[in-house]
Design an enzyme around this catalytic site. Structure first.
Site, mmCIF file in Angstrom:
data_model
loop_
_atom_site.group_PDB
_atom_site.id
_atom_site.type_symbol
_atom_site.label_atom_id
_atom_site.label_comp_id
_atom_site.label_asym_id
_atom_site.label_seq_id
_atom_site.Cartn_x
_atom_site.Cartn_y
_atom_site.Cartn_z
ATOM 1 N N GLU A 120 0.673 -1.201 0.132
ATOM 2 C CA GLU A 120 0.094 0.057 -0.130
ATOM 3 C C GLU A 120 0.943 1.410 -0.084
ATOM 4 O O GLU A 120 0.597 2.259 -0.593
ATOM 5 C CB GLU A 120 -1.005 0.138 1.201
ATOM 6 C CG GLU A 120 -2.040 -1.367 1.134
ATOM 7 C CD GLU A 120 -3.043 -1.259 -0.146
ATOM 8 O OE1 GLU A 120 -2.938 -0.183 -0.725
ATOM 9 O OE2 GLU A 120 -3.159 -2.304 -0.449
ATOM 10 N N HIS A 123 1.656 2.080 -3.575
ATOM 11 C CA HIS A 123 0.480 2.761 -4.021
ATOM 12 C C HIS A 123 0.513 4.432 -3.665
ATOM 13 O O HIS A 123 0.169 5.215 -4.341
ATOM 14 C CB HIS A 123 -0.904 2.349 -3.657
ATOM 15 C CG HIS A 123 -1.149 1.033 -4.403
ATOM 16 N ND1 HIS A 123 -1.170 0.898 -5.812
ATOM 17 C CD2 HIS A 123 -1.690 -0.217 -3.827
ATOM 18 C CE1 HIS A 123 -1.136 -0.399 -6.010
ATOM 19 N NE2 HIS A 123 -1.895 -1.003 -5.048
HETATM 20 N N1 TQI Z 1 -6.514 -4.055 -2.421
HETATM 21 C C1 TQI Z 1 -6.342 -3.563 -3.616
HETATM 22 C C2 TQI Z 1 -4.777 -3.074 -3.919
HETATM 23 O O1 TQI Z 1 -4.329 -2.493 -3.036
HETATM 24 C C3 TQI Z 1 -7.016 -2.379 -4.007
HETATM 25 C C4 TQI Z 1 -6.768 -1.832 -5.412
HETATM 26 C C5 TQI Z 1 -7.199 -2.522 -6.624
HETATM 27 C C6 TQI Z 1 -5.885 -0.684 -5.665
HETATM 28 N N2 TQI Z 1 -6.728 -1.683 -7.515
HETATM 29 C C7 TQI Z 1 -5.965 -0.667 -7.264
HETATM 30 C C8 TQI Z 1 -5.021 0.062 -5.096
HETATM 31 C C9 TQI Z 1 -5.245 0.187 -8.042
HETATM 32 C C10 TQI Z 1 -4.546 1.155 -5.849
HETATM 33 C C11 TQI Z 1 -4.336 1.001 -7.047
HETATM 34 O O2 TQI Z 1 -4.098 -3.636 -4.760
HETATM 35 S S1 TQI Z 1 -6.341 -5.709 -2.041
HETATM 36 C C12 TQI Z 1 -2.590 -7.109 -2.170
HETATM 37 C C13 TQI Z 1 -2.005 -8.300 -3.109
HETATM 38 C C14 TQI Z 1 -4.509 -5.984 -1.643
HETATM 39 C C15 TQI Z 1 -3.909 -7.001 -2.587
HETATM 40 O O3 TQI Z 1 -7.008 -5.882 -0.930
HETATM 41 O O4 TQI Z 1 -6.803 -6.604 -3.147
HETATM 42 C C16 TQI Z 1 -1.892 -6.547 -1.178
HETATM 43 C C17 TQI Z 1 -3.990 -5.288 -0.853
HETATM 44 F F1 TQI Z 1 -0.881 -7.632 -3.817
HETATM 45 F F2 TQI Z 1 -1.249 -9.004 -2.336
HETATM 46 F F3 TQI Z 1 -2.648 -9.002 -3.651
HETATM 47 C C18 TQI Z 1 -2.547 -5.362 -0.533
HETATM 48 CL CL1 TQI Z 1 -0.521 -6.777 -0.914
HETATM 49 ZN ZN ZN Z 2 -2.282 -3.048 -4.925
#
Ligand code: TQI
Ligand code: ZN
Ligand code: CA
Ligand code: ZN
Length: 161
Positions: A120, A123
Protein backbone atom coordinates in the site's frame (compact mmCIF):
# COMPACT_ATOMS: atom_id res chain seq x y z
CA UNK A 1 7.01 -4.64 -14.97
CA UNK A 2 5.95 -1.64 -12.84
CA UNK A 3 3.17 0.80 -13.73
CA UNK A 4 1.94 4.15 -12.43
CA UNK A 5 -1.46 5.69 -11.88
CA UNK A 6 -3.06 7.51 -14.80
CA UNK A 7 -1.20 10.81 -15.37
CA UNK A 8 1.61 9.57 -13.08
CA UNK A 9 0.76 11.64 -9.99
CA UNK A 10 3.62 12.03 -7.55
CA UNK A 11 4.62 13.80 -4.33
CA UNK A 12 6.33 17.20 -4.65
CA UNK A 13 8.70 16.34 -1.77
CA UNK A 14 10.80 13.38 -0.63
CA UNK A 15 10.13 14.19 3.03
CA UNK A 16 6.76 12.79 4.01
CA UNK A 17 5.01 12.48 7.35
CA UNK A 18 2.57 9.78 8.42
CA UNK A 19 0.05 9.50 11.22
CA UNK A 20 -2.11 6.74 12.67
CA UNK A 21 -5.69 7.66 13.35
CA UNK A 22 -6.96 7.23 16.90
CA UNK A 23 -7.99 3.66 17.63
CA UNK A 24 -5.30 2.01 15.49
CA UNK A 25 -3.37 0.75 18.51
CA UNK A 26 -6.44 -0.71 20.20
CA UNK A 27 -7.77 -2.27 16.97
CA UNK A 28 -4.49 -4.08 16.31
CA UNK A 29 -1.52 -3.68 18.68
CA UNK A 30 0.90 -4.97 16.00
CA UNK A 31 -0.09 -2.58 13.24
CA UNK A 32 1.94 0.47 14.23
CA UNK A 33 5.24 -1.40 14.42
CA UNK A 34 4.50 -3.34 11.20
CA UNK A 35 3.71 -0.15 9.26
CA UNK A 36 6.74 1.61 10.74
CA UNK A 37 9.01 -1.24 9.56
CA UNK A 38 7.44 -1.02 6.11
CA UNK A 39 8.16 2.75 5.91
CA UNK A 40 11.74 2.11 7.06
CA UNK A 41 12.23 -0.45 4.28
CA UNK A 42 10.97 1.92 1.60
CA UNK A 43 13.13 4.74 3.01
CA UNK A 44 16.24 2.53 2.92
CA UNK A 45 15.88 1.89 -0.82
CA UNK A 46 14.43 5.15 -2.16
CA UNK A 47 15.12 8.91 -1.73
CA UNK A 48 12.12 9.22 0.62
CA UNK A 49 12.21 9.87 4.34
CA UNK A 50 9.14 9.12 6.44
CA UNK A 51 8.61 10.54 9.88
CA UNK A 52 5.75 9.83 12.21
CA UNK A 53 3.63 12.80 13.13
CA UNK A 54 1.05 13.17 15.88
CA UNK A 55 -0.66 15.92 13.92
CA UNK A 56 -3.42 14.20 11.95
CA UNK A 57 -4.34 17.36 10.06
CA UNK A 58 -0.96 18.00 8.50
CA UNK A 59 0.35 14.44 8.01
CA UNK A 60 0.83 13.52 4.34
CA UNK A 61 -0.07 9.86 4.87
CA UNK A 62 -2.93 8.74 7.13
CA UNK A 63 -3.36 5.15 8.25
CA UNK A 64 -6.38 3.58 9.91
CA UNK A 65 -8.51 0.44 10.19
CA UNK A 66 -11.93 0.69 8.58
CA UNK A 67 -14.95 -1.57 8.19
CA UNK A 68 -17.52 -1.89 5.40
CA UNK A 69 -18.67 1.35 3.84
CA UNK A 70 -16.48 3.99 5.43
CA UNK A 71 -17.17 7.01 3.29
CA UNK A 72 -14.35 7.21 0.74
CA UNK A 73 -16.25 5.67 -2.15
CA UNK A 74 -14.47 2.31 -1.92
CA UNK A 75 -16.30 0.18 0.69
CA UNK A 76 -14.65 -2.82 2.32
CA UNK A 77 -16.29 -6.22 2.00
CA UNK A 78 -15.93 -8.08 5.32
CA UNK A 79 -13.68 -11.15 5.67
CA UNK A 80 -11.91 -12.08 2.41
CA UNK A 81 -11.86 -10.10 -0.84
CA UNK A 82 -10.26 -6.71 -0.40
CA UNK A 83 -7.66 -6.60 2.38
CA UNK A 84 -6.69 -2.95 2.27
CA UNK A 85 -6.46 -0.02 -0.09
CA UNK A 86 -4.48 3.13 -0.59
CA UNK A 87 -5.01 6.14 -2.79
CA UNK A 88 -2.83 7.85 -5.40
CA UNK A 89 -0.56 10.81 -4.61
CA UNK A 90 -1.32 13.20 -3.05
CA UNK A 91 -4.45 11.89 -1.32
CA UNK A 92 -2.44 9.86 1.18
CA UNK A 93 -5.06 7.56 2.74
CA UNK A 94 -4.15 3.97 3.58
CA UNK A 95 -6.90 1.81 5.08
CA UNK A 96 -6.76 -1.74 6.39
CA UNK A 97 -9.98 -3.81 6.33
CA UNK A 98 -10.52 -4.54 10.03
CA UNK A 99 -12.45 -7.74 9.16
CA UNK A 100 -9.40 -9.65 7.87
CA UNK A 101 -7.29 -12.14 9.81
CA UNK A 102 -4.24 -9.95 10.35
CA UNK A 103 -0.97 -11.28 11.66
CA UNK A 104 2.76 -10.59 11.76
CA UNK A 105 4.88 -12.94 9.70
CA UNK A 106 3.91 -16.23 8.13
CA UNK A 107 0.82 -17.72 9.73
CA UNK A 108 -1.33 -20.16 7.73
CA UNK A 109 -4.51 -18.51 6.47
CA UNK A 110 -3.65 -15.08 7.89
CA UNK A 111 -2.40 -11.90 6.21
CA UNK A 112 0.90 -10.24 7.13
CA UNK A 113 0.37 -6.61 8.16
CA UNK A 114 3.84 -5.56 7.00
CA UNK A 115 3.59 -7.10 3.51
CA UNK A 116 0.29 -5.32 2.91
CA UNK A 117 1.75 -2.06 4.27
CA UNK A 118 4.73 -2.37 1.89
CA UNK A 119 2.32 -2.83 -1.04
CA UNK A 120 0.00 0.00 0.00
CA UNK A 121 2.92 2.39 0.58
CA UNK A 122 3.90 1.62 -3.02
CA UNK A 123 0.47 2.90 -4.07
CA UNK A 124 0.76 5.93 -1.76
CA UNK A 125 4.05 6.83 -3.50
CA UNK A 126 2.51 6.49 -6.96
CA UNK A 127 3.08 2.91 -8.10
CA UNK A 128 0.33 0.93 -9.80
CA UNK A 129 0.51 -2.85 -10.20
CA UNK A 130 3.41 -4.84 -11.58
CA UNK A 131 3.29 -7.78 -13.99
CA UNK A 132 6.20 -9.50 -12.21
CA UNK A 133 4.87 -12.10 -9.71
CA UNK A 134 7.85 -11.63 -7.32
CA UNK A 135 7.36 -7.85 -7.16
CA UNK A 136 5.65 -6.34 -4.13
CA UNK A 137 3.30 -4.48 -6.45
CA UNK A 138 2.03 -7.67 -8.13
CA UNK A 139 -1.73 -7.67 -7.46
CA UNK A 140 -1.92 -11.09 -5.77
CA UNK A 141 -0.51 -12.64 -2.64
CA UNK A 142 -0.95 -16.05 -1.06
CA UNK A 143 -2.21 -15.97 2.54
CA UNK A 144 0.44 -17.26 4.95
CA UNK A 145 3.32 -15.79 2.94
CA UNK A 146 5.32 -12.58 3.16
CA UNK A 147 7.02 -10.40 0.56
CA UNK A 148 9.67 -7.70 0.48
CA UNK A 149 10.76 -4.97 -1.91
CA UNK A 150 11.85 -6.23 -5.32
CA UNK A 151 14.13 -4.61 -7.88
CA UNK A 152 11.11 -3.90 -10.07
CA UNK A 153 9.42 -1.88 -7.30
CA UNK A 154 12.57 0.19 -6.65
CA UNK A 155 13.07 0.74 -10.38
CA UNK A 156 9.47 1.99 -10.63
CA UNK A 157 10.13 4.67 -7.99
CA UNK A 158 13.38 5.67 -9.72
CA UNK A 159 11.62 6.13 -13.03
CA UNK A 160 8.65 8.02 -11.54
CA UNK A 161 10.83 10.38 -9.50
N1 TQI B 1 -6.54 -4.12 -2.46
C1 TQI B 1 -6.26 -3.60 -3.73
C2 TQI B 1 -4.74 -3.27 -3.84
O1 TQI B 1 -4.21 -2.59 -2.94
C3 TQI B 1 -7.05 -2.35 -4.03
C4 TQI B 1 -6.75 -1.89 -5.41
C5 TQI B 1 -7.16 -2.47 -6.55
C6 TQI B 1 -5.94 -0.80 -5.78
N2 TQI B 1 -6.66 -1.80 -7.62
C7 TQI B 1 -5.91 -0.79 -7.19
C8 TQI B 1 -5.25 0.15 -5.08
C9 TQI B 1 -5.19 0.15 -7.88
C10 TQI B 1 -4.54 1.10 -5.78
C11 TQI B 1 -4.49 1.08 -7.17
O2 TQI B 1 -4.15 -3.70 -4.79
S1 TQI B 1 -6.30 -5.69 -2.10
C12 TQI B 1 -2.61 -7.15 -2.25
C13 TQI B 1 -1.86 -8.17 -3.05
C14 TQI B 1 -4.61 -5.95 -1.82
C15 TQI B 1 -3.92 -6.89 -2.54
O3 TQI B 1 -6.93 -5.85 -0.85
O4 TQI B 1 -6.73 -6.51 -3.17
C16 TQI B 1 -1.98 -6.47 -1.24
C17 TQI B 1 -3.99 -5.27 -0.80
F1 TQI B 1 -1.02 -7.61 -3.84
F2 TQI B 1 -1.18 -8.95 -2.28
F3 TQI B 1 -2.68 -8.92 -3.72
C18 TQI B 1 -2.68 -5.52 -0.51
CL1 TQI B 1 -0.35 -6.80 -0.83
ZN1 ZN C 1 -2.39 -2.97 -5.10
CA1 CA D 1 -12.21 -7.77 3.06
ZN1 ZN E 1 -10.94 3.45 2.58
Amino acid sequence: HFTFFRNSPKWPSFQLTYAFLPGTESTNPNAISAVTRAFDKWASQTPFTFSRSQDLQSANLKIRFQRGNHGDGDPFDGPGGTLAHAFRPTIGWFHYDVDERWTVGRVPGAIDLETVALHEIGHLLGLGHSSIPQALMYPEINPGTTKGLHGDDIQGIKVLY
